[in-house]
Scaffold this active site. Structure first.
Site, PDB file in Angstrom:
ATOM      1  N   HIS A   1     -66.053 -17.669  74.427  1.00 37.21           N
ATOM      2  CA  HIS A   1     -66.202 -18.198  73.071  1.00 37.21           C
ATOM      3  C   HIS A   1     -67.270 -19.281  72.958  1.00 37.21           C
ATOM      4  CE1 HIS A   1     -63.898 -21.472  74.868  1.00 37.21           C
ATOM      5  NE2 HIS A   1     -64.313 -22.234  73.878  1.00 37.21           N
ATOM      6  N   ARG A   2     -67.849 -19.661  74.084  1.00 39.93           N
ATOM      7  CA  ARG A   2     -68.757 -20.810  74.096  1.00 39.93           C
ATOM      8  C   ARG A   2     -69.982 -20.529  73.231  1.00 39.93           C
ATOM      9  NH1 ARG A   2     -66.924 -25.198  75.371  1.00 39.93           N
ATOM     10  NH2 ARG A   2     -65.416 -24.305  76.793  1.00 39.93           N
TER      11      ARG A   2
END
Ligand code: UD1
Ligand code: UDP
Length: 382
Positions: free
Chosen positions: A230-231
């Site tokens: 998700h970064r």
């Protein structure tokens, strides 16, 4: 009206020192999934002797990114839900600051307690600092030394306005020393380790159903890999996620990927476009389910700060898709290896066998939450 009780200790030389403070009023500010987990273990202890006012900024708001954590982990309902999410970093942080300032003016707490490195953390810290309210930062001192990640800016700014800096590990303490902050620092251990110990084993495989993106329900396969991604740095364009998917698609078992909402459309589109068949793209799962999935996975691939530590706690081999180590303690014995979003590198690193030294416990003794509360109780302004 809140009245703090001060308990003092008189030693044999008639020297008086503060033993602890009781009945303090603490405003805890949370907003994102990992912060709900930390607050679950700390607020339980905090509420025994103090008033804990819980503020949810609203940064995460879907049922399975927020409410589900409050229900599963029996976190009391927030006293304030500010309903602020989305927008640019400055917009989100600015709107949160304005709303948090109002709460702090109304509640007049003895402390503001913040966790980690999200925009909610920074907004609370800046609002409190300008009102001269002491800030306790749990998970202080984490550094990647990359200003390209928004979290690094949030961590540095929060640490530099806080009064009490509670590090989870020795590397955090070293970073605080490097930045001249060691006088405010204490090593307390990792509340995520407390949570892992407390909540492990609460769900069984038979109780666990995955809801695939699109709505189909499936059970968890016997053998699987666990992926989270998700970064911001890995989700700016299609390339990085495609490379990660290419790596997972050729493994000897399916990969379960509970997709962060930031990546949902992209993940579905890429799966369709490239005919990836070995990927189970699922809705985000609750924490109890996520812990189950880590503990029973073949191996873990992630770009999450929390998940790379949980893989370590569960003694699962992990490949972290980042350029830098936020938790350098995990980078031993091939237990956690950094990789670029490059399918060959990810596959190569996944095949390296790890070596686990059971005596090596860099994340504390599972009592970080008590130590966080004690640190606030024993704090004396210098
Ligand atoms: C944030 C944190 C990150 C942390 C992560 C934990 C910052 C800068 N980043 O990243 O450090 O690792 O939380 O998961 O604070 N969205 C939804 N539903 C939700 C939540 C988010 O649709 O319940 C959408 C938002 O509208 C936004 C996107 O996902 O468009 C990203 O959300 P945001 O909170 O900005 O950042 P995260 O990637 O979640
Ligand atoms: N997690 C979860 N459900 C999911 C994915 C992750 O409960 O679908 C948990 C995970 O086990 C970890 C935490 O969320 O404890 C980490 O949150 P995230 O990866 O979003 O943030 P980070 O730790 O990178 O800040």
């Amino acid at each position: 009206m809140n009245k703090v009780n001060y308990l003092y200790h008189l030693d044999n030389n008639n020297e008086i020192s503060l033993l602890r403070q009781e009945n303090m009023k603490i405003v805890t500010v949370v907003g994102a999934r990992p912060q709900f987990i930390k607050a679950a273990v700390v607020s339980r202890i905090l509420r025994q002797n103090h008033k804990d006012i819980l503020v949810h900024t609203g940064q995460h708001y879907d049922y399975n990114m927020s409410e589900q954590f409050f229900e599963e982990l029996s976190i009391p309902r927030p006293d304030y839900n500010l309903g602020i999410s989305g927008g640019s970093h400055a917009e989100m942080t600015g709107r949160m600051m304005i709303a948090i300032e109002k709460v702090l003016q109304e509640t007049k707490p003895d402390w503001v307690l913040v966790y980690g490195d999200t925009n909610s953390t920074l907004a609370a810290a800046l609002a409190a600092a300008k009102l001269y309210i002491p800030i306790c930062h749990a998970e202080a001192g984490v550094r990647t030394h990359s200003r390209m990640s928004p979290e690094e800016i949030n961590r540095i700014c929060t640490d530099h306005v806080a009064s009490l800096l509670l590090a989870s590990t020795e590397s955090g303490m070293r970073s605080l020393a490097d930045e001249g902050l060691i006088k405010l620092g204490q090593l307390v251990g990792d509340p995520m380790y407390d949570a892992f110990l407390l909540y492990s084993g609460k769900v069984q495989r038979k109780d666990l159903r995955l809801i695939l993106l699109g709505g189909t329900e499936v059970s968890v396969p016997e053998k699987y890999y666990y992926l989270t991604c998700h970064r911001e740095e890995n989700t700016n364009d299609d390339r990085d996620l495609t490379e990660i998917f290419r790596a997972m698609d050729v493994l000897d078992a399916p990969t379960i990927y509970p997709v962060h909402p930031r990546n949902k459309d992209r993940a579905l589109r890429l799966q369709k476009q490239h005919h990836f068949r070995n990927l189970l793209l699922a809705e985000p799962v609750g924490y109890l389910e996520s812990i189950y999935l880590v503990k029973n996975a073949e191996k873990v691939v992630t770009d999450s700060g929390g998940l790379q530590r949980e893989a370590f706690f569960a003694e699962k081999k992990c490949v972290t898709i980042m350029n830098y180590a936020c938790w350098p303690e995990t980078i031993v014995g091939n237990r956690n290896e950094l990789a670029h979003p490059d399918h060959e590198e990810i596959i190569r690193k996944l095949t390296h066998e790890q070596t686990v030294d059971n005596n090596y416990k860099p994340f504390g003794d599972g009592h970080a939450a008590e130590k966080i509360v004690n640190a606030m109780e024993n704090w004396e302004e210098s």
